[in-house]
Design a protein around this motif. Sequence first.
Motif, PDB file in Angstrom:
ATOM      1  N   ALA A  82     -74.423  35.004 -25.716  1.00  0.00           N
ATOM      2  CA  ALA A  82     -75.161  34.143 -26.633  1.00  0.00           C
ATOM      3  C   ALA A  82     -74.623  34.265 -28.056  1.00  0.00           C
ATOM      4  CB  ALA A  82     -76.649  34.495 -26.595  1.00  0.00           C
ATOM      5  N   ILE A  83     -74.268  35.478 -28.471  1.00  0.00           N
ATOM      6  CA  ILE A  83     -73.695  35.676 -29.809  1.00  0.00           C
ATOM      7  C   ILE A  83     -72.391  34.917 -29.949  1.00  0.00           C
ATOM      8  CG2 ILE A  83     -72.636  37.366 -31.364  1.00  0.00           C
ATOM      9  CD1 ILE A  83     -74.660  39.428 -30.258  1.00  0.00           C
ATOM     10  N   VAL A  84     -71.513  35.071 -28.974  1.00  0.00           N
ATOM     11  CA  VAL A  84     -70.197  34.426 -29.037  1.00  0.00           C
ATOM     12  C   VAL A  84     -70.349  32.908 -29.056  1.00  0.00           C
ATOM     13  CG1 VAL A  84     -68.025  34.071 -27.803  1.00  0.00           C
ATOM     14  CG2 VAL A  84     -68.974  36.383 -28.021  1.00  0.00           C
ATOM     15  N   HIS A  95     -75.443  30.886 -37.738  1.00  0.00           N
ATOM     16  CA  HIS A  95     -75.751  32.262 -38.101  1.00  0.00           C
ATOM     17  C   HIS A  95     -76.643  32.867 -37.022  1.00  0.00           C
ATOM     18  CE1 HIS A  95     -73.862  31.435 -41.905  1.00  0.00           C
ATOM     19  NE2 HIS A  95     -74.692  30.439 -42.126  1.00  0.00           N
ATOM     20  N   ILE A  96     -76.708  34.211 -37.000  1.00  0.00           N
ATOM     21  CA  ILE A  96     -77.295  34.867 -35.833  1.00  0.00           C
ATOM     22  C   ILE A  96     -78.208  36.018 -36.239  1.00  0.00           C
ATOM     23  CG2 ILE A  96     -76.777  36.181 -33.737  1.00  0.00           C
ATOM     24  CD1 ILE A  96     -73.878  34.796 -34.027  1.00  0.00           C
ATOM     25  N   LEU A  97     -79.416  36.021 -35.688  1.00  0.00           N
ATOM     26  CA  LEU A  97     -80.290  37.193 -35.662  1.00  0.00           C
ATOM     27  C   LEU A  97     -80.365  37.617 -34.213  1.00  0.00           C
ATOM     28  CD1 LEU A  97     -82.342  39.123 -37.067  1.00  0.00           C
ATOM     29  CD2 LEU A  97     -84.112  37.434 -36.502  1.00  0.00           C
ATOM     30  N   CYS A  98     -80.034  38.875 -33.927  1.00  0.00           N
ATOM     31  CA  CYS A  98     -79.993  39.323 -32.528  1.00  0.00           C
ATOM     32  C   CYS A  98     -80.840  40.565 -32.341  1.00  0.00           C
ATOM     33  CB  CYS A  98     -78.555  39.608 -32.083  1.00  0.00           C
ATOM     34  SG  CYS A  98     -78.427  40.031 -30.321  1.00  0.00           S
ATOM     35  N   GLU A  99     -81.700  40.517 -31.338  1.00  0.00           N
ATOM     36  CA  GLU A  99     -82.481  41.684 -30.970  1.00  0.00           C
ATOM     37  C   GLU A  99     -81.550  42.819 -30.512  1.00  0.00           C
ATOM     38  OE1 GLU A  99     -85.127  43.410 -30.765  1.00  0.00           O
ATOM     39  OE2 GLU A  99     -86.393  42.031 -31.874  1.00  0.00           O
ATOM     40  N   HIS A 157     -65.278  32.916 -37.036  1.00  0.00           N
ATOM     41  CA  HIS A 157     -66.040  31.705 -37.322  1.00  0.00           C
ATOM     42  C   HIS A 157     -66.866  31.818 -38.599  1.00  0.00           C
ATOM     43  CE1 HIS A 157     -64.794  29.814 -33.572  1.00  0.00           C
ATOM     44  NE2 HIS A 157     -64.944  30.998 -33.014  1.00  0.00           N
ATOM     45  N   GLY A 158     -66.772  32.951 -39.283  1.00  0.00           N
ATOM     46  CA  GLY A 158     -67.356  33.082 -40.607  1.00  0.00           C
ATOM     47  C   GLY A 158     -68.860  32.954 -40.675  1.00  0.00           C
ATOM     48  N   VAL A 159     -69.567  33.421 -39.642  1.00  0.00           N
ATOM     49  CA  VAL A 159     -71.021  33.343 -39.643  1.00  0.00           C
ATOM     50  C   VAL A 159     -71.617  34.706 -39.998  1.00  0.00           C
ATOM     51  CG1 VAL A 159     -71.050  31.477 -37.953  1.00  0.00           C
ATOM     52  CG2 VAL A 159     -71.203  33.850 -37.161  1.00  0.00           C
ATOM     53  N   THR A 160     -72.855  34.681 -40.431  1.00  0.00           N
ATOM     54  CA  THR A 160     -73.587  35.916 -40.715  1.00  0.00           C
ATOM     55  C   THR A 160     -74.342  36.344 -39.469  1.00  0.00           C
ATOM     56  OG1 THR A 160     -73.855  35.444 -43.061  1.00  0.00           O
ATOM     57  CG2 THR A 160     -75.471  36.923 -42.065  1.00  0.00           C
ATOM     58  N   LEU A 161     -74.184  37.611 -39.098  1.00  0.00           N
ATOM     59  CA  LEU A 161     -74.967  38.186 -38.006  1.00  0.00           C
ATOM     60  C   LEU A 161     -75.828  39.301 -38.562  1.00  0.00           C
ATOM     61  CD1 LEU A 161     -73.891  39.061 -34.400  1.00  0.00           C
ATOM     62  CD2 LEU A 161     -75.258  40.663 -35.726  1.00  0.00           C
ATOM     63  N   MET A 162     -77.104  39.242 -38.284  1.00  0.00           N
ATOM     64  CA  MET A 162     -78.031  40.310 -38.659  1.00  0.00           C
ATOM     65  C   MET A 162     -78.599  40.940 -37.409  1.00  0.00           C
ATOM     66  SD  MET A 162     -81.492  40.156 -40.987  1.00  0.00           S
ATOM     67  CE  MET A 162     -82.883  41.238 -40.599  1.00  0.00           C
TER      68      MET A 162
END
Length: 333
Positions: free
Chosen positions: A82-84, A92-96, A116-121
């Motif tokens: 799902a992240i990929v 952008h991504i918030l992941c448990e 892809h230059g996104v923010t992941l938290m």
Amino acid sequence: MTATVRVGLIGAGGIASAHLLGYHAHAEKIAVAAVAEVDPAVRQRRGEELGVPVYDSYLEMLADADVDAVDICLPHHLHRDAIVAAARAGKHILCEKPLCLTAEEAAEVQRAVTEHGVTLMCAHNQLFLPTVAKAKELLDSGLLGRVYEVRTTDSFFNDFDPDSMGWRASASTSGGGELIDTGYHPSYLMLHLAGGRPVQATAMLSTHRLTFMEGEDSAQVLVRFDNGVVGHLVTSWAYAPASVTERFSVVGELGSLHSDGTSLTYDLRSGDSETFTFEKVHTISAEIGHFADALLTGSRPLHTEKEGIEVLGMILAAYQGARTGTIAEVIRA
């Protein structure tokens, strides 16, 4: 980015209910704009509750829905994919927790987010406990001088049974046992307070009570950091800790601090001492607000994929140390 961050919720059961409290609390800056959920009943209920489009596939949602970011609330073994996919879609991504399950998956996550230059938290909600924020402020100010030791605890009597445990009972879907699940919380808390990069770890794993699990129901872990700090964590689903057990503590050259989660006390060798008390907060709501602020201002979230990979590395090394009876090196992504 618009004035309100539009989020696609991936996985609408379980922990998603707690996340939705955060979206309601911060509705002026972040909102769920679409839902992807494989369970038809849950999908319909969330769609009616939120009044947003629903999808049975997050790939379809990523291609079709007007969203800026995603919130991944899936079982552990589904996080990497799902992240990929979200990163490739420019979301952008918030992941448990956990970020993913293996060093190879971690490398894929790092590559996708970077390319892809996104923010992941990482959804490390216990960082938003006021006691943790105050402890970090005091440590960064040099209150304790050089830090020697960090201890963290997250244990409780879990009433899981074979019918209710679901995917968590299988190591192939959970990634292990209790350590990579609830044990992730005291792991990222230790990392946050230690202030260094984990380099070695080992563990003693136990199954005291939940014998139907493939993995452990309890773990005690030792971690060495590159700044000399040694961490010790205790985590369990089998038992609640003794009443005198701290939620976290830190010892340094000038004194120590400790917390039960609601109050924080420091005691210095000089004789100075102070106790801080705080109102309770809904940490997941605070986490959602922080995610919104990071995206709206372009600031760095407290924990990104960097810290998520470091926490995973600690846990994987702890598992290896337990299997081999050694102290294992923490692999870097």
